[in-house]
Write a protein that holds these residues in place. Structure first.
Motif, PDB file in Angstrom:
ATOM      1  N   LEU A  31       0.757  -1.208   0.040  1.00 56.00           N
ATOM      2  CA  LEU A  31      -0.199   0.002  -0.109  1.00 56.00           C
ATOM      3  C   LEU A  31       0.746   1.235   0.009  1.00 56.00           C
ATOM      4  O   LEU A  31       0.705   2.372  -0.688  1.00 56.00           O
ATOM      5  CB  LEU A  31      -0.955   0.092   1.266  1.00 56.00           C
ATOM      6  N   ILE A  32       1.932   1.469   0.869  1.00 52.67           N
ATOM      7  CA  ILE A  32       2.840   2.222   0.828  1.00 52.67           C
ATOM      8  C   ILE A  32       3.587   2.589  -0.397  1.00 52.67           C
ATOM      9  O   ILE A  32       3.627   3.862  -1.010  1.00 52.67           O
ATOM     10  CB  ILE A  32       3.945   2.236   1.920  1.00 52.67           C
ATOM     11  N   ILE A  35       0.930   4.111  -2.924  1.00 48.17           N
ATOM     12  CA  ILE A  35       0.652   5.711  -2.767  1.00 48.17           C
ATOM     13  C   ILE A  35       1.750   6.363  -3.109  1.00 48.17           C
ATOM     14  O   ILE A  35       1.725   7.424  -3.679  1.00 48.17           O
ATOM     15  CB  ILE A  35       0.346   5.758  -1.188  1.00 48.17           C
ATOM     16  N   TYR A  36       2.907   5.965  -2.628  1.00 55.15           N
ATOM     17  CA  TYR A  36       4.527   6.552  -3.138  1.00 55.15           C
ATOM     18  C   TYR A  36       4.476   6.799  -4.500  1.00 55.15           C
ATOM     19  O   TYR A  36       4.602   8.044  -5.094  1.00 55.15           O
ATOM     20  CB  TYR A  36       5.552   6.012  -2.484  1.00 55.15           C
ATOM     21  N   SER A  38       2.150   6.586  -6.906  1.00 58.32           N
ATOM     22  CA  SER A  38       1.002   7.315  -7.458  1.00 58.32           C
ATOM     23  C   SER A  38       1.199   8.813  -7.082  1.00 58.32           C
ATOM     24  O   SER A  38       1.071   9.559  -7.989  1.00 58.32           O
ATOM     25  CB  SER A  38      -0.285   7.108  -6.896  1.00 58.32           C
ATOM     26  N   TRP A  39       1.739   9.117  -5.918  1.00 60.43           N
ATOM     27  CA  TRP A  39       1.794  10.700  -5.608  1.00 60.43           C
ATOM     28  C   TRP A  39       3.090  11.241  -6.668  1.00 60.43           C
ATOM     29  O   TRP A  39       3.011  12.240  -6.976  1.00 60.43           O
ATOM     30  CB  TRP A  39       2.411  10.807  -4.062  1.00 60.43           C
TER      31      TRP A  39
END
Length: 101
Positions: A31-32, A35-36, A38-39
């Motif tokens: 998940l991290i 998110i990383y 995608s950001w």
């Protein structure tokens, strides 16, 4: 140290708990990572848009926010609360109700 020994007077931890923690950690890592990545993708797109806009003389908004003009009737009775405070109180209550060893 034997895993059946108590630590600081607390009950021993079972080996199955460690397996669950590793699985959850792998899920958290995934998940991290998502998110990383995608950001950073969004950040690159914003930066490219800013550079292209400056080069072409176009300013313009890149980010748009949705805003309701009228309040949602489903949420008319909603009362916000402090989630951190609620969790803290719950934790304290749980700890008081547990027998000490």
């Amino acid at each position: 140290m034997n895993q059946m020994q108590s630590v600081n007077g607390k009950r021993p931890v079972q080996a199955t708990r460690f397996r669950d923690d590793r699985t959850q950690t792998a899920q958290q890592d995934e998940l991290i990572r998502f998110i990383y990545e995608s950001w950073h993708k969004v950040s690159r797109e914003v930066e490219q848009h800013s550079q292209n806009g400056a080069e072409n003389g176009k300013g313009g908004a890149l980010v748009y926010y949705y805003c309701d003009n009228e309040p949602n009737p489903v949420l008319k009775d909603f009362q916000p609360f402090d989630l951190e405070d609620w969790c803290r109180k719950r934790l304290l209550t749980t700890n008081r109700n547990q027998p000490s060893t």
